[in-house]
Design an enzyme around this catalytic site. Structure first.
Site, PDB file in Angstrom:
ATOM      1  N   GLU A  51       1.755 -21.425  -1.250  1.00  0.00           N
ATOM      2  CA  GLU A  51       0.904 -20.725  -2.230  1.00  0.00           C
ATOM      3  C   GLU A  51      -0.321 -21.558  -2.585  1.00  0.00           C
ATOM      4  OE1 GLU A  51       0.995 -17.649  -3.506  1.00  0.00           O
ATOM      5  OE2 GLU A  51       2.617 -17.276  -2.090  1.00  0.00           O
ATOM      6  N   CYS A 102      -8.310   2.668   4.557  1.00  0.00           N
ATOM      7  CA  CYS A 102      -7.510   3.570   3.722  1.00  0.00           C
ATOM      8  C   CYS A 102      -6.610   4.488   4.551  1.00  0.00           C
ATOM      9  CB  CYS A 102      -8.425   4.399   2.818  1.00  0.00           C
ATOM     10  SG  CYS A 102      -9.424   3.376   1.725  1.00  0.00           S
ATOM     11  N   CYS A 120      -6.667  -3.410   2.388  1.00  0.00           N
ATOM     12  CA  CYS A 120      -7.618  -3.144   1.303  1.00  0.00           C
ATOM     13  C   CYS A 120      -8.696  -4.241   1.288  1.00  0.00           C
ATOM     14  CB  CYS A 120      -6.883  -3.073  -0.038  1.00  0.00           C
ATOM     15  SG  CYS A 120      -7.870  -2.286  -1.324  1.00  0.00           S
TER      16      CYS A 120
HETATM   17  S1  SF4 Z   1      -6.380   3.688  -0.403  1.00  0.00           S
HETATM   18 FE1  SF4 Z   1      -7.931   2.269   0.320  1.00  0.00          FE
HETATM   19  S2  SF4 Z   1      -8.910   1.492  -1.532  1.00  0.00           S
HETATM   20 FE2  SF4 Z   1      -6.977   2.448  -2.142  1.00  0.00          FE
HETATM   21  S3  SF4 Z   1      -5.505   0.761  -2.192  1.00  0.00           S
HETATM   22 FE3  SF4 Z   1      -5.367   1.722  -0.167  1.00  0.00          FE
HETATM   23  S4  SF4 Z   1      -6.772   0.530   1.133  1.00  0.00           S
HETATM   24 FE4  SF4 Z   1      -7.268   0.054  -1.011  1.00  0.00          FE
END
Ligand code: SF4
Length: 362
Positions: A46, A212, A205
């Site tokens: 960590e 997404c 993300c």
């Molecule tokens: S949908 Fe896209 S913006 Fe939302 S948490 Fe998942 S990767 Fe991140």
């Protein structure tokens, strides 16, 4: 810390089960610090992973463990050796705190890390998120991590409008992170959940282009629904880096048995504190004035090197001098320094750009 718990209806309660399920199916499992509940290994990983990429830590972690396999050997190790093994990872205060922390675990806790996040936070270099990671991974404590990646994930998930460059919204988001935890998790659930938060932030993300389509919580994500993923997290105050120019005096002594360099220990507190470095000057005139007048004309300006730190952008200007009489070159230097043979550079703690530079000149 004040914990703000919003009404349950306002939170996507399916978040935790979805994340746990995804992490077990598709998350990262083969990293060398996974699959253990040994607090020493979890703590070490960590600390190394703070502000450092996984790909870099993969090389350092086994090397460090081979020399310091447990908290006792680390506590007993020489500070210079710890710094040498950290050399190149950057953010050297982490290495100094790591060593102090190991010593404190030995002296104040009988060689065993405390079990709760609250107690872990009293140790040097262990902040709230790191303490939570150790307690969740090693003891199944129901507590959330909230490092930079996780802040980004949760700020997007919740379309959190608070300004995360301010303390109060940071506390509020931490309260929300706690409220999103699985309701009655087993220790294995907490491992998968905590790792899932890390994996989601690191692998999907992303800061500028979140993936997404592959995200397990896409249907719950408010930023995605709004089509405004990159507007979150909201931060009005961005990091400003100050530009600084440093002149490095590279005294090189070449002789039949090899090459050696004059290095001085950097003062504390300050940049690269405790590491070995060629003498640093803020102006070229000061560097030249530090040498006997007969030697200054023999200085060679090498190509400058740029190096980014958290708050500073360093422009390093190396000035090389091949010395014939090492004592004459050092006549005006009163610093704590040593000649280091090129073969011994690896066993000294050196800043990464300095190590590269000296290796090129060996
Ligand atoms: S949908 Fe896209 S913006 Fe939302 S948490 Fe998942 S990767 Fe991140």
């Amino acid at each position: 810390m004040t914990t703000v718990v919003p009404p349950a209806a306002a939170l996507p309660l399916a978040f935790a089960p979805r994340l746990i399920d995804w992490q077990r199916r598709a998350g990262r499992h083969g990293l060398p610090w996974q699959g253990t509940r040994d607090p020493y290994r979890v703590w070490l990983s960590e600390i190394m992973l703070q502000q450092t990429q996984v790909s870099t830590v993969l090389a350092y972690f086994p090397r460090f463990l081979a020399r310091f396999p447990d908290v006792k050997t680390l506590a007993e190790g020489a500070p210079d050796e710890v710094m040498a093994l950290w050399s190149g990872l950057g953010y050297y205060s982490r290495a100094r705190n790591l060593h102090r922390c190991a010593q404190q675990v030995m002296t104040a806790h009988g060689g065993a890390f405390p079990r709760t996040a609250e107690a872990l936070q009293t140790l040097p270099g262990i902040g709230a998120s790191t303490a939570a990671a150790i307690a969740a991974f090693c003891h199944g404590e129901r507590i959330s991590i909230l490092d930079g990646n996780v802040r980004r994930v949760l700020a997007r998930l919740l379309a959190f409008e608070g300004d995360l460059s301010q303390a109060a919204p940071q506390r509020e988001l931490w309260g929300l992170a706690q409220a999103l935890l699985p309701s009655a998790p087993t220790a294995d659930d907490m491992t998968a959940y905590t790792q899932g938060l890390m994996d989601l932030g690191a692998t999907l993300c992303h800061r500028s282009r979140p993936d997404c389509t592959g995200c397990p919580v896409q249907v719950l994500c408010k930023a995605h629904a709004m089509g405004e993923q990159t507007r979150f997290p909201v931060k009005t105050r961005r990091l400003q880096r100050r530009f600084e120019r440093w002149w490095l005096l590279l005294l090189r002594d070449r002789h039949s048995a090899g090459t050696r360099f004059w290095l001085e220990r950097r003062p504390a507190p300050g940049i690269w504190a405790g590491l070995y470095c060629p003498p640093v000057f803020r102006e070229e005139e000061a560097l030249r004035a530090s040498l006997p007048s007969s030697l200054a004309p023999r200085l060679q300006a090498l190509d400058p090197v740029s190096h980014a730190l958290t708050h500073r952008e360093l422009r390093l200007q190396p000035m090389l001098l091949d010395v014939v009489d090492p004592l004459a070159a050092l006549v005006d230097r009163e610093q704590d320094g040593i000649w280091v043979a090129d073969a011994a550079l690896a066993s000294h703690g050196l800043p990464a750009p300095v190590r590269v530079l000296l290796q090129q000149l060996s």
